[in-house]
Design an enzyme around this catalytic site. Structure first.
Site, mmCIF file in Angstrom:
data_model
loop_
_atom_site.group_PDB
_atom_site.id
_atom_site.type_symbol
_atom_site.label_atom_id
_atom_site.label_comp_id
_atom_site.label_asym_id
_atom_site.label_seq_id
_atom_site.Cartn_x
_atom_site.Cartn_y
_atom_site.Cartn_z
ATOM 1 N N ARG A 42 12.358 -3.066 -11.248
ATOM 2 C CA ARG A 42 11.940 -4.608 -10.910
ATOM 3 C C ARG A 42 12.919 -5.679 -11.588
ATOM 4 N NH1 ARG A 42 9.365 -8.656 -13.976
ATOM 5 N NH2 ARG A 42 7.457 -9.526 -13.051
ATOM 6 N N SER A 111 -1.714 -4.520 -8.315
ATOM 7 C CA SER A 111 -2.232 -5.133 -9.687
ATOM 8 C C SER A 111 -3.558 -5.877 -9.252
ATOM 9 C CB SER A 111 -1.125 -6.568 -9.673
ATOM 10 O OG SER A 111 0.214 -5.596 -10.091
ATOM 11 N N LYS A 141 5.253 -10.964 -17.804
ATOM 12 C CA LYS A 141 4.317 -10.900 -16.839
ATOM 13 C C LYS A 141 3.213 -12.003 -17.409
ATOM 14 C CE LYS A 141 0.885 -7.778 -14.690
ATOM 15 N NZ LYS A 141 1.207 -8.077 -13.233
#
Length: 208
Positions: A42, A111, A141
Site C-alpha cells: 500500500r 473493507s 487509516k
C-alpha cells in the site's frame, strides 16, 4: 488463492516509503522472521512507475518465503506483476468485476468498516476475505467508522477470513483475536515499534 486451512495471524501492510531500498530493508527482516501471514503493498503517495518497481521487489521477497502479496486498490498493478490478490478500498469497480478480472483463485478483500451486512454482500459478490475497522485511532487509516469486537461474533458464519484493522498493536489486539478475528492488519504497530520483529512475533503469537 485458496487453502484448506484458513489463514490466521499477522496481515502486515507496508508503510508509504519513498526510498525503494529503505522499504525493502524494513520489510525483508519481517518476512524472513516467519511472523507474517500475508503482506499488503500500500503506497498512496508513489507514482505508477515506482509502485510497479516496489511491488515487483516485494513480490520477489514474498515468493521466497511463501507469503502471499496483496496489492491495495490497483487492479492493473496486481495483474501486471501476478500478485496473489487485491484489496479494494474504493468503489470504482464492483467486487464482481474485480473477481472476474482476477480469476477464481486470487485473494480479493473488501473493507467493511463496522458493518456485517456490508461483509455479507461482499462475500456474495466474490470477496474471499473481509476487513473490519478501525478498532482504534490510526494515522494510516483515518475513518469515522469505529468497529468493536462484537462485529466478529455477528459474522461468525460468514465462511471467509475476517480481518481486524486500525490502530492495532500487540498490547490491544488480544480482544479482537479472542472475539474471532482471523488476521490482524497492522502498519505502525509493527514498523514503528522499537523492535519491529518482536512486535510482529507478539501479534502472531496471539493466534497460537
Amino acid at each position: 488463492m485458496s487453502t484448506t486451512t484458513p489463514p490466521r495471524g499477522l496481515y502486515l501492510i507496508t508503510p508509504d516509503i519513498a526510498d525503494d531500498a529503505q522499504l525493502l530493508a524494513r520489510t525483508r527482516p519481517l518476512l524472513d522472521s516467519g511472523a507474517v501471514t500475508w503482506l499488503q503493498y500500500r503506497n498512496k503517495s508513489a507514482g505508477d512507475a515506482q509502485r510497479r518497481r516496489q511491488a515487483e521487489q516485494l513480490l520477489a521477497l514474498c515468493q521466497a518465503v511463501g507469503v502471499p502479496l496483496i496489492i491495495n486498490d490497483d487492479l492493473a498493478l496486481a495483474l501486471a506483476i501476478g500478485a496473489a490478490g487485491l484489496h479494494r478500498e474504493d468503489d470504482i469497480s464492483t467486487l464482481a468485476q474485480l473477481r472476474t478480472a482476477l480469476g477464481p483463485h486470487a485473494l480479493l478483500g473488501a473493507s467493511c468498516y463496522d458493518q456485517p451486512a456490508l461483509a455479507e454482500a461482499a462475500v456474495r459478490e466474490g470477496a474471499s476475505y473481509v476487513s473490519f475497522g478501525a478498532f482504534f485511532a490510526s494515522r494510516s487509516k483515518p475513518t469515522t467508522h469505529r468497529a468493536t469486537p462484537a462485529v466478529f461474533q455477528a459474522t461468525a458464519s460468514l465462511g471467509v477470513p475476517r480481518v481486524a484493522i486500525g490502530g492495532l498493536t500487540p498490547d490491544n489486539a488480544g480482544p479482537v483475536v479472542a472475539a474471532g478475528a482471523d488476521l490482524v492488519a497492522v502498519i505502525g504497530g509493527v514498523v514503528d515499534a522499537p523492535d519491529p520483529i518482536a512486535a510482529a512475533r507478539a501479534l502472531q503469537a496471539l493466534f497460537a
